[in-house]
Design a protein around this motif. Structure first.
Motif, PDB file in Angstrom:
ATOM      1  N   ALA A  86       0.829  -1.209   0.000  1.00 46.32           N
ATOM      2  CA  ALA A  86       0.000   0.000   0.000  1.00 46.32           C
ATOM      3  C   ALA A  86       0.863   1.259   0.000  1.00 46.32           C
ATOM      4  O   ALA A  86       1.814   1.382   0.774  1.00 46.32           O
ATOM      5  CB  ALA A  86      -0.933  -0.002   1.205  1.00 46.32           C
ATOM      6  N   ILE A  87       0.527   2.189  -0.882  1.00 49.70           N
ATOM      7  CA  ILE A  87       1.207   3.480  -0.972  1.00 49.70           C
ATOM      8  C   ILE A  87       0.149   4.570  -0.874  1.00 49.70           C
ATOM      9  O   ILE A  87      -0.812   4.584  -1.648  1.00 49.70           O
ATOM     10  CB  ILE A  87       1.986   3.616  -2.294  1.00 49.70           C
ATOM     11  CG1 ILE A  87       3.055   2.519  -2.406  1.00 49.70           C
ATOM     12  CG2 ILE A  87       2.613   4.994  -2.414  1.00 49.70           C
ATOM     13  CD1 ILE A  87       3.780   2.521  -3.737  1.00 49.70           C
ATOM     14  N   VAL A  88       0.319   5.473   0.084  1.00 49.13           N
ATOM     15  CA  VAL A  88      -0.596   6.599   0.259  1.00 49.13           C
ATOM     16  C   VAL A  88       0.176   7.877  -0.018  1.00 49.13           C
ATOM     17  O   VAL A  88       1.207   8.137   0.610  1.00 49.13           O
ATOM     18  CB  VAL A  88      -1.186   6.630   1.681  1.00 49.13           C
ATOM     19  CG1 VAL A  88      -2.168   7.793   1.820  1.00 49.13           C
ATOM     20  CG2 VAL A  88      -1.885   5.318   2.004  1.00 49.13           C
ATOM     21  N   THR A  89      -0.294   8.660  -0.965  1.00 46.85           N
ATOM     22  CA  THR A  89       0.326   9.945  -1.270  1.00 46.85           C
ATOM     23  C   THR A  89      -0.689  11.056  -1.048  1.00 46.85           C
ATOM     24  O   THR A  89      -1.895  10.842  -1.166  1.00 46.85           O
ATOM     25  CB  THR A  89       0.827   9.987  -2.726  1.00 46.85           C
ATOM     26  OG1 THR A  89      -0.278   9.764  -3.618  1.00 46.85           O
ATOM     27  CG2 THR A  89       1.874   8.917  -2.967  1.00 46.85           C
ATOM     28  N   GLY A  90      -0.183  12.242  -0.716  1.00 45.11           N
ATOM     29  CA  GLY A  90      -1.049  13.391  -0.487  1.00 45.11           C
ATOM     30  C   GLY A  90      -1.186  13.775   0.965  1.00 45.11           C
ATOM     31  O   GLY A  90      -1.758  14.821   1.282  1.00 45.11           O
ATOM     32  N   LEU A  91      -0.668  12.930   1.897  1.00 43.40           N
ATOM     33  CA  LEU A  91      -0.713  13.277   3.318  1.00 43.40           C
ATOM     34  C   LEU A  91       0.335  14.341   3.616  1.00 43.40           C
ATOM     35  O   LEU A  91       1.471  14.256   3.127  1.00 43.40           O
ATOM     36  CB  LEU A  91      -0.459  12.039   4.179  1.00 43.40           C
ATOM     37  CG  LEU A  91      -1.595  11.017   4.242  1.00 43.40           C
ATOM     38  CD1 LEU A  91      -1.131   9.752   4.954  1.00 43.40           C
ATOM     39  CD2 LEU A  91      -2.803  11.605   4.956  1.00 43.40           C
ATOM     40  N   PRO A  92       0.001  15.342   4.424  1.00 40.48           N
ATOM     41  CA  PRO A  92       0.958  16.429   4.691  1.00 40.48           C
ATOM     42  C   PRO A  92       2.269  15.949   5.293  1.00 40.48           C
ATOM     43  O   PRO A  92       3.339  16.462   4.966  1.00 40.48           O
ATOM     44  CB  PRO A  92       0.194  17.326   5.671  1.00 40.48           C
ATOM     45  CG  PRO A  92      -1.242  16.979   5.491  1.00 40.48           C
ATOM     46  CD  PRO A  92      -1.290  15.556   5.079  1.00 40.48           C
ATOM     47  N   ALA A  93       2.206  14.953   6.186  1.00 35.54           N
ATOM     48  CA  ALA A  93       3.418  14.497   6.865  1.00 35.54           C
ATOM     49  C   ALA A  93       3.720  13.033   6.588  1.00 35.54           C
ATOM     50  O   ALA A  93       4.486  12.406   7.321  1.00 35.54           O
ATOM     51  CB  ALA A  93       3.288  14.729   8.372  1.00 35.54           C
ATOM     52  N   LYS A 192      -8.042  19.856   4.392  1.00 35.41           N
ATOM     53  CA  LYS A 192      -8.757  18.918   3.528  1.00 35.41           C
ATOM     54  C   LYS A 192      -7.805  18.491   2.425  1.00 35.41           C
ATOM     55  O   LYS A 192      -7.256  19.334   1.711  1.00 35.41           O
ATOM     56  CB  LYS A 192     -10.002  19.581   2.944  1.00 35.41           C
ATOM     57  CG  LYS A 192     -10.857  18.660   2.090  1.00 35.41           C
ATOM     58  CD  LYS A 192     -12.118  19.385   1.626  1.00 35.41           C
ATOM     59  CE  LYS A 192     -13.030  18.470   0.828  1.00 35.41           C
ATOM     60  NZ  LYS A 192     -14.273  19.179   0.394  1.00 35.41           N
ATOM     61  N   ALA A 193      -7.597  17.187   2.290  1.00 35.78           N
ATOM     62  CA  ALA A 193      -6.588  16.688   1.351  1.00 35.78           C
ATOM     63  C   ALA A 193      -7.198  15.658   0.413  1.00 35.78           C
ATOM     64  O   ALA A 193      -8.102  14.902   0.788  1.00 35.78           O
ATOM     65  CB  ALA A 193      -5.408  16.074   2.105  1.00 35.78           C
ATOM     66  N   THR A 194      -6.692  15.649  -0.811  1.00 37.81           N
ATOM     67  CA  THR A 194      -7.043  14.611  -1.780  1.00 37.81           C
ATOM     68  C   THR A 194      -5.917  13.592  -1.791  1.00 37.81           C
ATOM     69  O   THR A 194      -4.778  13.914  -2.136  1.00 37.81           O
ATOM     70  CB  THR A 194      -7.236  15.206  -3.182  1.00 37.81           C
ATOM     71  OG1 THR A 194      -8.315  16.149  -3.147  1.00 37.81           O
ATOM     72  CG2 THR A 194      -7.577  14.114  -4.183  1.00 37.81           C
ATOM     73  N   LEU A 195      -6.235  12.373  -1.386  1.00 37.98           N
ATOM     74  CA  LEU A 195      -5.233  11.326  -1.222  1.00 37.98           C
ATOM     75  C   LEU A 195      -5.347  10.299  -2.340  1.00 37.98           C
ATOM     76  O   LEU A 195      -6.434  10.039  -2.865  1.00 37.98           O
ATOM     77  CB  LEU A 195      -5.410  10.624   0.128  1.00 37.98           C
ATOM     78  CG  LEU A 195      -5.472  11.515   1.370  1.00 37.98           C
ATOM     79  CD1 LEU A 195      -5.620  10.663   2.622  1.00 37.98           C
ATOM     80  CD2 LEU A 195      -4.241  12.402   1.461  1.00 37.98           C
ATOM     81  N   SER A 196      -4.203   9.715  -2.669  1.00 33.28           N
ATOM     82  CA  SER A 196      -4.156   8.607  -3.624  1.00 33.28           C
ATOM     83  C   SER A 196      -3.680   7.369  -2.882  1.00 33.28           C
ATOM     84  O   SER A 196      -2.623   7.382  -2.251  1.00 33.28           O
ATOM     85  CB  SER A 196      -3.208   8.930  -4.782  1.00 33.28           C
ATOM     86  OG  SER A 196      -3.082   7.811  -5.648  1.00 33.28           O
ATOM     87  N   LEU A 197      -4.475   6.310  -2.948  1.00 29.67           N
ATOM     88  CA  LEU A 197      -4.148   5.041  -2.301  1.00 29.67           C
ATOM     89  C   LEU A 197      -3.994   3.977  -3.380  1.00 29.67           C
ATOM     90  O   LEU A 197      -4.925   3.721  -4.144  1.00 29.67           O
ATOM     91  CB  LEU A 197      -5.253   4.642  -1.316  1.00 29.67           C
ATOM     92  CG  LEU A 197      -5.196   3.208  -0.757  1.00 29.67           C
ATOM     93  CD1 LEU A 197      -3.922   3.001   0.055  1.00 29.67           C
ATOM     94  CD2 LEU A 197      -6.429   2.910   0.087  1.00 29.67           C
ATOM     95  N   SER A 198      -2.810   3.371  -3.458  1.00 26.55           N
ATOM     96  CA  SER A 198      -2.548   2.310  -4.436  1.00 26.55           C
ATOM     97  C   SER A 198      -2.061   1.071  -3.695  1.00 26.55           C
ATOM     98  O   SER A 198      -1.280   1.178  -2.744  1.00 26.55           O
ATOM     99  CB  SER A 198      -1.492   2.749  -5.458  1.00 26.55           C
ATOM    100  OG  SER A 198      -1.935   3.872  -6.199  1.00 26.55           O
ATOM    101  N   TYR A 199      -2.510  -0.098  -4.146  1.00 28.55           N
ATOM    102  CA  TYR A 199      -2.089  -1.341  -3.495  1.00 28.55           C
ATOM    103  C   TYR A 199      -2.327  -2.518  -4.434  1.00 28.55           C
ATOM    104  O   TYR A 199      -3.100  -2.439  -5.394  1.00 28.55           O
ATOM    105  CB  TYR A 199      -2.855  -1.558  -2.182  1.00 28.55           C
ATOM    106  CG  TYR A 199      -4.357  -1.553  -2.319  1.00 28.55           C
ATOM    107  CD1 TYR A 199      -5.065  -2.707  -2.652  1.00 28.55           C
ATOM    108  CD2 TYR A 199      -5.086  -0.382  -2.112  1.00 28.55           C
ATOM    109  CE1 TYR A 199      -6.442  -2.699  -2.774  1.00 28.55           C
ATOM    110  CE2 TYR A 199      -6.463  -0.364  -2.232  1.00 28.55           C
ATOM    111  CZ  TYR A 199      -7.139  -1.522  -2.560  1.00 28.55           C
ATOM    112  OH  TYR A 199      -8.507  -1.508  -2.687  1.00 28.55           O
TER     113      TYR A 199
END
Length: 509
Positions: A86-93, A192-199
């Protein structure tokens, strides 16, 4: 022994079981790319009871992230998700930790997670129908008898002729009805964030299915090809951008984990010695008695049966290049349904040049079975000229006014420009045998005899092989050519006729 009815209540005054996580209930957009099972031959049919392929799932989600440390829960991910992928992008930290929640909301998991916590025990006296409710604390695990502690002491549920129900003030907030991936993050500010979750997720597969209708001329055929996509996952992906990938991917398989599950709770009216239970956490404040039964909500655990009926889609996949692989994209959003199959058209070709023949593999004087074969070339001038991902193949042929099944086989992956040979079933009306006529130290003479019991002429081909140090020489009955390191004898056999080839296996000096 009986199954206990479990009812869940959400009471405004009920205590909160831990801090509230941030929950993303569903993706805004999702794409699913399915890869074939790596150990399955391209011309072999997939096993619908054990899908060994995998999918790359990419989701886009919009999440309100609070300042500070927080847990974000992505509900509705694939149950077969590989957490390490799992890879999550778009999180501030970024991500501090990620977990695939293994328990789903069910009578069994709810009972197990409420160990040592207060509930409401509702009892019905069968003789009078009188309903009594009292506070209780769960003091046993989900296996065996349900032991509760009440103001009267310890007792087992559903023993002594009473009908008991367990009522819960609320479900633990980290117990979801759907597979959930949770991540830990620490944001400096709320936003408010737009996140991308790939797995990657296992439990998917796909194959091509080909249907060939031989034309009456015996030299051309109409071909239709379909992409069949299958999922054994419990999660559906609605309106997904969908693609399938053909070719071999160099990927090290991870162990397939246990898919998140819940389960029924079956309690027995019997108590057996067990190991001492751990010291329970401090009891929370007792909730108020439950409201009347009409305001209760039953927890129902259902299983979705595999949909064996395949749904035809009126669209054709579009081919794209992906390095050495081939990507076939469905041009419109489709639903990749849980425990289901879907078919999308791959190609429709009319008037493809097709040669039908019979072939036998021969090793010196030993003949294997005669097989039916269809042969063509994957070129535009022959009616094809497109990449052909491997898959099962079915051949139909006209017989009077009816169309009958004439054979089944498999087509390996074939690129544009390659020869295509489709092995069908073993022939019963065309047979071959070989016998040694004479032999000496330098050579062996063999007679190969082929019989055609059909009322129509057929084309036959023998592929004769020997040790690399030996040569094969035709003596009578025909000429030999060379292809792929073998000596080839090709001949036409008339209706109800027999032909022979005499050849010698000659040892080289």
């Amino acid at each position: 022994m009986r199954r206990v009815s479990f009812l869940a209540l959400v009471l405004c005054s009920a205590p909160v079981l831990g801090q509230d996580p941030i929950t993303s209930a569903a993706p805004d957009r999702v794409s699913v790319s399915v890869y074939r099972a790596p150990d399955r031959g391209s011309d072999e049919a997939m096993d619908l009871d054990w899908l060994e392929g995998y999918a790359l799932v990419t989701e886009t989600r919009t999440v309100e992230i609070p300042a500070g440390k927080a847990t974000i829960r992505f509900e509705g991910v694939a149950a077969g998700l590989f957490p390490e992928s799992a890879i999550v992008t778009g999180l501030p930290a970024g991500v501090r930790e990620k977990n695939l929640d293994a328990d789903l909301l069910s009578p069994r998991s709810l009972y197990a997670r409420m160990y040592g916590r207060p509930i409401i025990l509702r009892r019905i006296v069968p003789a009078t129908g009188v309903v009594r409710e009292e506070r209780a604390i769960i003091r046993s695990g989900p296996d065996g008898a349900a032991i509760l502690q009440t103001s009267q002491g310890f007792e087992a549920v559903n023993c002594g002729g009473l009908e008991d129900d367990l009522l819960y003030p609320e479900a633990p907030k980290d117990l979801s009805a759907r597979p959930t991936l949770s991540v830990e993050t620490d944001s400096p500010v709320a936003q408010k964030a737009t996140l991308s979750l790939s797995y990657l997720a296992w439990g998917f597969d796909w194959q091509s299915n080909y249907v060939i209708h031989m034309n009456p001329d015996g030299r051309t055929a109409d071909l239709s090809a379909w992409v069949t996509l299958a999922s054994s996952d419990s999660t559906s992906f609605a309106d997904a951008e969908t693609a399938v990938i053909a070719g071999e991917v160099n990927r090290e398989d991870s162990d397939q984990g246990v898919k998140p599950a819940g389960g029924e709770l079956v309690l027995q009216c019997a108590v057996s010695p067990v190991a001492p239970v751990p010291v329970p956490p401090p009891a929370l404040a007792m909730p108020a008695p439950a409201p009347p039964a009409m305001e209760m909500a039953d927890i129902v655990v259902t299983a979705q049966r595999r949909n064996d009926a395949v749904m035809n889609a009126p669209v054709t996949v579009q081919q794209e290049g992906l390095g050495d692989l081939k990507l076939y994209r469905v041009p419109v959003p489709v639903t990749v349904a849980a425990n289901a199959q879907k078919q999308v058209a791959l190609a429709q070709k009319v008037g493809v040049k097709m040669e039908a023949l019979y072939r036998a593999e021969v090793w010196e004087d030993n003949v294997n079975e005669v097989r039916q074969i269809l042969r063509t070339r994957n070129r535009k001038e022959d009616g094809l000229g497109l990449p052909l991902p491997g898959g099962p193949l079915t051949v139909f042929e006209a017989h009077g006014d009816a169309v009958l099944l004439s054979g089944e086989g498999g087509l390996p992956d074939r690129a544009v420009g390659e020869d295509v040979e489709i092995l069908l079933s073993e022939a019963t009306q065309v047979t071959a045998s070989a016998e040694e006529i004479k032999a000496d130290e330098r050579s062996m003479t063999v007679r190969l005899t082929v019989r055609n019991a059909r009322p129509v002429p057929v084309r036959f081909e023998a592929r004769i092989a020997s040790n690399s140090a030996n040569g094969v020489k035709a003596i009578s009955g025909g000429r030999l050519s060379r292809k792929d390191g073998r000596s080839i004898w090709a001949t036409d056999i008339g209706p109800m006729a027999t032909v022979s080839l005499v050849y010698a296996i000659v040892k080289s000096d």
